[in-house]
Design an enzyme around this catalytic site. Structure first.
Site, short mmCIF file in Angstrom:
data_model
loop_
_atom_site.label_atom_id
_atom_site.label_comp_id
_atom_site.label_asym_id
_atom_site.label_seq_id
_atom_site.Cartn_x
_atom_site.Cartn_y
_atom_site.Cartn_z
N LYS A 35 35.12 41.31 -25.11
CA LYS A 35 34.10 40.49 -24.43
C LYS A 35 33.20 39.81 -25.46
O LYS A 35 32.89 38.62 -25.35
CB LYS A 35 33.26 41.40 -23.52
N PHE A 269 16.40 34.22 4.42
CA PHE A 269 17.19 35.42 4.67
C PHE A 269 17.30 35.72 6.16
O PHE A 269 17.15 36.86 6.61
CB PHE A 269 16.59 36.63 3.92
N GLY A 277 27.31 41.53 1.63
CA GLY A 277 28.23 42.23 0.72
C GLY A 277 27.67 42.11 -0.68
O GLY A 277 26.47 41.96 -0.86
N CYS A 280 25.21 44.46 -5.03
CA CYS A 280 23.86 45.06 -4.99
C CYS A 280 23.52 45.74 -3.67
O CYS A 280 23.28 46.95 -3.64
CB CYS A 280 22.81 44.01 -5.31
C1 UDX Z 1 20.84 40.36 -3.97
C2 UDX Z 1 19.30 40.19 -3.96
O1 UDX Z 1 18.98 39.00 -3.25
C3 UDX Z 1 18.78 40.12 -5.39
O2 UDX Z 1 17.37 40.04 -5.36
C4 UDX Z 1 19.21 41.40 -6.13
O3 UDX Z 1 18.79 41.35 -7.46
C5 UDX Z 1 20.72 41.54 -6.08
O4 UDX Z 1 21.16 41.53 -4.71
P1 UDX Z 1 22.99 38.85 -4.33
O5 UDX Z 1 23.78 40.10 -4.14
O6 UDX Z 1 23.37 37.93 -5.42
O7 UDX Z 1 21.44 39.21 -4.55
O8 UDX Z 1 23.11 38.03 -2.97
P2 UDX Z 1 22.16 37.40 -1.87
O9 UDX Z 1 22.09 35.94 -2.03
O10 UDX Z 1 20.89 38.13 -1.77
O11 UDX Z 1 23.06 37.69 -0.56
C6 UDX Z 1 23.47 39.02 -0.24
C7 UDX Z 1 24.38 39.00 0.96
O12 UDX Z 1 23.66 38.67 2.14
C8 UDX Z 1 25.54 38.01 0.90
O13 UDX Z 1 26.71 38.62 1.38
C9 UDX Z 1 25.10 36.86 1.79
O14 UDX Z 1 26.18 36.16 2.37
C10 UDX Z 1 24.31 37.61 2.84
N1 UDX Z 1 23.27 36.76 3.47
C11 UDX Z 1 22.20 36.33 2.73
C12 UDX Z 1 23.35 36.46 4.81
O15 UDX Z 1 24.31 36.87 5.51
N2 UDX Z 1 22.36 35.74 5.38
C13 UDX Z 1 21.27 35.29 4.68
O16 UDX Z 1 20.39 34.64 5.28
C14 UDX Z 1 21.20 35.59 3.31
#
Ligand code: UDX
Length: 478
Positions: A35, A269, A277, A280
């Site tokens: 890496k 959100f 999914g 995190c």
């Molecule tokens: C998340 C947190 O937002 C971030 O602060 C943390 O550090 C890591 O986890 P991430 O996993 O990159 O970030 O994705 P995010 O954009 O938050 O979306 C998470 C999931 O929720 C996705 O599967 C997304 O499709 C879903 N989602 C998000 C929805 O279904 N509806 C929404 O309105 C927002």
């Protein structure tokens, strides 16, 4: 300042490139030599907007990659630990990589005292374990201090999230550590960075400098868990309400718009879908629950949040069955495999779960994703085939399924799509289209929290009152 970052994974790499962008000298270390060799040749292991530009801008100047942890720590004033904390079998975070990094750091603490910062998501008490392990490995108490600086960046917008955050949380138990950490982020908190001519563009919502929130280390550790759990809860709540909307003939988009207009709740959100999914939310939720249990508290709410999330995939599968009756031998086009749009990450992707289930039920699935197909090919059964474009996947399909909110999926040429599909049936797990529009274009269209529309179903299948949305929604993640 001179910074060492241990771990060239997602968080480590983004933080390294962004700290270099803020004017610091950064060495990012990893024990994966391949890496490091790739990074030193400008090859990045992840797909992230603006990361290639930042690495190119700073590599060989303020940003270096190395497998030599000792010398990076020796030269650094601040040492961030950003190694992976995967989920172990009992749901708790597996901190063995983290502990390994702390041990190595212990043997490299020379020169001025270092500030050792937790950047990975870790449970409460990790900061105390760091202190204990360092002491056990023989480090002098005066040679280090420990801080927590949780990272809230989202995949796909990680660089912008780092450079234009809502808030910066610093957990530190001494004034000196707070001062150093404040200094690290000063270009952001003072607003100097966004004003620089070379600054990367931020989101329209970034109008004022971020708040710097100083807390104890334990509070900072808990803030990360509580933030992610709250967001996951918001999504499971919205998805539950979406299911009620469908049952009573209401429209979740209208409901969310009005509920989110309350400033106590907020509009972000709030997109219903097939469930969250990624690397995190599912992991952090389990880890938070396990941590609470280990300390005698039951967070039953989180169990329910996770259960609703799993169930949402079944809700979608039921829609597919409702639209097609039997699945055996049917050809289905699946648009999207990543856990959300804008990323190639398929970890805990609801889209992958759904494709697997459909395959198990005997359907022939042809999938397309703009970025995640290489990774998905390794995770899905060999019988799943992959197309090079959305319309290729749709060719001759009995139905089109939208599983990920990529922008290009919200901008399909609907006339072309109708001609391409065997039957004009679209089941949209991300509400990218307006039912009115889909009906006008001749589709049978099912989505989340809104009535199914169809040119050939009896009028009783339509909602009783005009509750359909006027136009397509943007695909960008909030
Ligand atoms: C998340 C947190 O937002 C971030 O602060 C943390 O550090 C890591 O986890 P991430 O996993 O990159 O970030 O994705 P995010 O954009 O938050 O979306 C998470 C999931 O929720 C996705 O599967 C997304 O499709 C879903 N989602 C998000 C929805 O279904 N509806 C929404 O309105 C927002």
């Amino acid at each position: 300042m001179r910074i060492a970052i241990v771990g060239c994974g997602y968080v480590g790499l983004v933080a390294a490139a962004c700290f270099a962008e803020l004017g610091h000298d950064v060495i990012c270390v990893d024990n994966d030599r391949e890496k490091i060799a790739a990074l030193n040749n400008g090859i990045l292991p992840i797909h992230e907007v603006f990361l290639p530009e930042l690495v190119q801008r700073h590599r060989g100047r303020r940003l270096a990659f190395s497998d030599d942890l000792s010398s990076a720590v020796r030269d650094g004033q601040v040492v961030f630990i950003a190694v992976g904390t995967p989920q172990s079998e009992n749901g708790e975070a597996d901190l063995s990589y983290f502990e390994g990094a702390v041990r190595e750091i212990a043997h490299s603490l020379q020169g001025d005292p270092k500030i050792i910062v937790e950047k990975s998501t870790v449970p409460v008490y990790t900061s105390e374990w760091i202190r204990l392990i360092l002491a056990r490995e023989g480090a002098e108490a005066s040679s280090f201090e420990v801080a927590s600086n949780p990272e809230f960046l989202r995949e796909g917008t990680a660089v912008a999230d780092f450079l234009y955050p809502d808030r910066i949380v610093i957990g530190a138990d001494s004034e000196r550590t707070c001062e150093v950490m404040r200094h690290l982020y000063e270009p952001l908190t003072s607003g100097t960075y966004p004003r620089a001519a070379s600054a990367l563009p931020g989101p329209a919502s970034a109008v004022s400098p971020p708040r710097l929130i100083i807390t104890s280390t334990k509070s900072a550790e808990l803030i990360k868990h509580a933030s992610n759990a709250f967001l996951a809860m918001k999504l499971s709540f919205v998805n539950s309400v979406a299911n009620v909307c469908e049952s009573v003939g209401a429209d979740i988009e209208q409901v969310c718009e009005a509920v989110g207009a309350d400033s106590r709740i907020g509009p972000r959100f709030m997109k219903p879908g097939i469930g969250y999914g990624g690397s995190c939310f599912p992991k952090d939720l389990l880890a938070f629950g396990a941590l609470a249990r280990a300390h005698g508290c039951e967070l039953r709410l989180l169990d329910e949040v996770a259960r609703i999330n799993d169930e949402q995939r079944q809700v979608f599968l039921k829609k597919v069955r409702n639209a097609l009756w039997t699945l055996k031998g049917k050809r289905l086009a699946a648009l999207g495999l990543a856990f959300k749009g804008g990323t190639d990450d398929i970890r805990e992707s609801p889209a992958v779960h759904i494709v697997n289930s459909l395959h198990r039920e005997g359907a022939t699935v042809v999938a397309y994703d703009p970025a995640a197909m290489d990774r998905a090919r390794q995770a899905l059964p060999p019988a799943i085939s992959f197309a090079q474009a959305a319309y290729d996947a749709a060719q001759g399909a009995d139905a089109l399924l939208i599983l990920t909110d990529w922008e290009e999926f919200a901008a399909l040429d609907l006339d072309r799509l109708r001609r391409t599909l065997r039957h004009p049936i679209v089941i949209d797990g991300r509400n990218l289209y307006s039912p009115h529009l889909m009906l006008a274009k001749g589709f049978t269209y099912a989505s989340i929290g809104r009535a199914q529309v169809s040119p050939i179903s009896p009028p009783s299948a339509l909602p009783a009152r005009g509750a359909l949305t006027p136009g397509p929604r943007p695909a960008a993640n909030p």
